[in-house]
Structures are given as structure tokens and as C-alpha cells.
Scaffold this motif. Structure first.
Motif, PDB file in Angstrom:
ATOM      1  N   THR A   1      -7.991   7.511  -7.667  1.00  0.00           N
ATOM      2  CA  THR A   1      -7.482   8.776  -7.138  1.00  0.00           C
ATOM      3  C   THR A   1      -6.676   9.509  -8.203  1.00  0.00           C
ATOM      4  O   THR A   1      -6.824  10.736  -8.371  1.00  0.00           O
TER       5      THR A   1
ATOM      6  N   ARG B   1      -6.096   3.555  -5.768  1.00  0.00           N
ATOM      7  CA  ARG B   1      -5.030   4.448  -6.233  1.00  0.00           C
ATOM      8  C   ARG B   1      -5.296   4.919  -7.656  1.00  0.00           C
ATOM      9  O   ARG B   1      -5.129   6.096  -7.971  1.00  0.00           O
TER      10      ARG B   1
ATOM     11  N   GLU C   1       0.830  -1.206   0.000  1.00  0.00           N
ATOM     12  CA  GLU C   1       0.000   0.000   0.000  1.00  0.00           C
ATOM     13  C   GLU C   1       0.866   1.258   0.000  1.00  0.00           C
ATOM     14  O   GLU C   1       0.588   2.209  -0.741  1.00  0.00           O
TER      15      GLU C   1
ATOM     16  N   LEU D   1       1.044   3.982  -3.251  1.00  0.00           N
ATOM     17  CA  LEU D   1       0.734   5.393  -3.058  1.00  0.00           C
ATOM     18  C   LEU D   1       1.829   6.310  -3.598  1.00  0.00           C
ATOM     19  O   LEU D   1       1.584   7.492  -3.826  1.00  0.00           O
TER      20      LEU D   1
ATOM     21  N   LYS E   1      -6.719  -1.910  -3.091  1.00  0.00           N
ATOM     22  CA  LYS E   1      -5.792  -0.783  -2.904  1.00  0.00           C
ATOM     23  C   LYS E   1      -5.335  -0.210  -4.242  1.00  0.00           C
ATOM     24  O   LYS E   1      -5.222   1.002  -4.405  1.00  0.00           O
TER      25      LYS E   1
END
Length: 100
Positions: A97, A94, A24, A28, A90
Motif C-alpha cells: 500500500t 502495508r 495490524e 497501519l 499484514k
């Protein structure tokens, strides 16, 4: 002992949780949508083509799992499914986003 009490986690569970946490953090740091899409496609490939209940793994699937560092975490079939789903979640988060 009450069966609902939390048992201490084993080293394997800690190892898997550490792997997921590290994944994770790494996902990111990726800011290129293309790189995240490739990661998602690899995870989807493993999720579709890897049957944790079967003793044999295709060469392609094994290669992708090795590339992602998943191989050692896929030995327990129930945990393997959980790990793949969490990684997919996850990675999709991402990607969404980055697309916003």
C-alpha cells in the motif's frame, strides 16, 4: 454435540487475536516504507529461523521475537506458525500500500 459447532474461544486464543489486532492497527499507523521493510525483514527472519517444534531457540531469534512481542505467543507450535504467517501477510499488505 456436533463436532462442527463452534466452541467458545479460550483466553489464549483471545490473547493471540488481540495481539494480532493490535499489530495490524499499529502497522497501519506506520507511514515510512523503511520502517515497514525492517518489520517485514524481522518477521521473515523469525519465520525462517524459528522452528516452533524445537525446544531451543537461537539467541538472535529470541531477541527479535522479544523485540516484536512475539515470545509469549509462540508456545503452541501450530498457533505460532499461523501467527507468523498472518503478521507477514499484514506487513506485506502495508508495504505494498505504501509503495503505490
Amino acid at each position: 454435540m456436533n463436532s462442527l459447532q463452534k466452541r467458545p474461544s479460550s483466553k489464549h486464543e483471545d490473547s493471540h487475536e488481540t495481539f494480532l489486532s493490535t499489530f495490524e492497527k499499529n502497522i497501519l499507523t506506520i507511514n515510512d516504507i523503511g520502517d515497514v521493510e525492517i518489520m517485514l525483514k524481522k518477521l521473515q527472519f523469525v519465520g525462517t529461523n524459528f522452528d516452533p517444534f524445537m525446544p531451543e531457540i537461537s539467541d538472535e531469534c529470541q531477541q527479535v521475537m522479544d523485540n516484536l512481542g512475539l515470545t509469549q505467543h509462540m508456545k503452541n507450535p501450530y498457533l505460532a506458525t499461523n501467527i507468523i504467517l498472518r503478521l507477514l501477510d499484514k506487513t506485506e499488505e502495508r508495504l505494498n500500500t505504501l509503495k503505490q
